[in-house]
Design a protein around this motif. Structure first.
Motif, short mmCIF file in Angstrom:
data_model
loop_
_atom_site.label_atom_id
_atom_site.label_comp_id
_atom_site.label_asym_id
_atom_site.label_seq_id
_atom_site.Cartn_x
_atom_site.Cartn_y
_atom_site.Cartn_z
N LYS A 9 0.85 -1.20 0.00
CA LYS A 9 0.00 0.00 0.00
C LYS A 9 0.88 1.24 0.00
N LEU A 14 -0.91 4.18 -2.23
CA LEU A 14 -2.36 4.02 -2.29
C LEU A 14 -3.01 4.45 -0.99
N SER A 16 -6.34 4.34 1.70
CA SER A 16 -7.25 3.29 2.17
C SER A 16 -8.47 3.21 1.26
N MET A 19 -7.37 1.18 -1.68
CA MET A 19 -7.26 -0.23 -1.30
C MET A 19 -8.65 -0.86 -1.22
N TYR A 30 -12.62 -1.55 4.30
CA TYR A 30 -11.23 -2.02 4.12
C TYR A 30 -10.47 -1.90 5.44
#
Length: 83
Positions: A9, A14, A16, A19, A30
């Motif tokens: 991540k 990225l 959350s 993701m 997530y």
């Protein structure tokens, strides 16, 4: 909970929210799944495909990841000593 997944991540920068989008959920869902370690098989496969990594790598726990790193260091040291 899963240091290698968290590392991917961060490496790919990225959020959350992003993701969550990979596995078809919201940011909050997530984050809850990450805290509880409660990903279903389809979600695990989605992360494996996205990052091109194996399940065993991405979903190793802290203990498993630390053991793997220790084993790799030991193998490297053994090779250096053999030379």
């Amino acid at each position: 909970m899963f240091p290698n997944l968290m590392g991917m991540k961060e490496y790919h920068h990225l959020s959350s929210e992003e993701m969550g989008a990979i596995i078809g959920t919201s940011r909050q869902t997530y984050e809850n799944k990450m805290q509880k370690g409660n990903f279903n098989p389809a979600e695990c496969k989605a992360f494996c495909r996205k990052f091109g990594k194996s399940f065993d790598y991405l979903f190793a726990t802290y203990d498993e990841a630390e053991t793997a790193q220790h084993s790799a260091r030991t193998s490297d040291n053994d090779r250096k000593e053999a030379m």
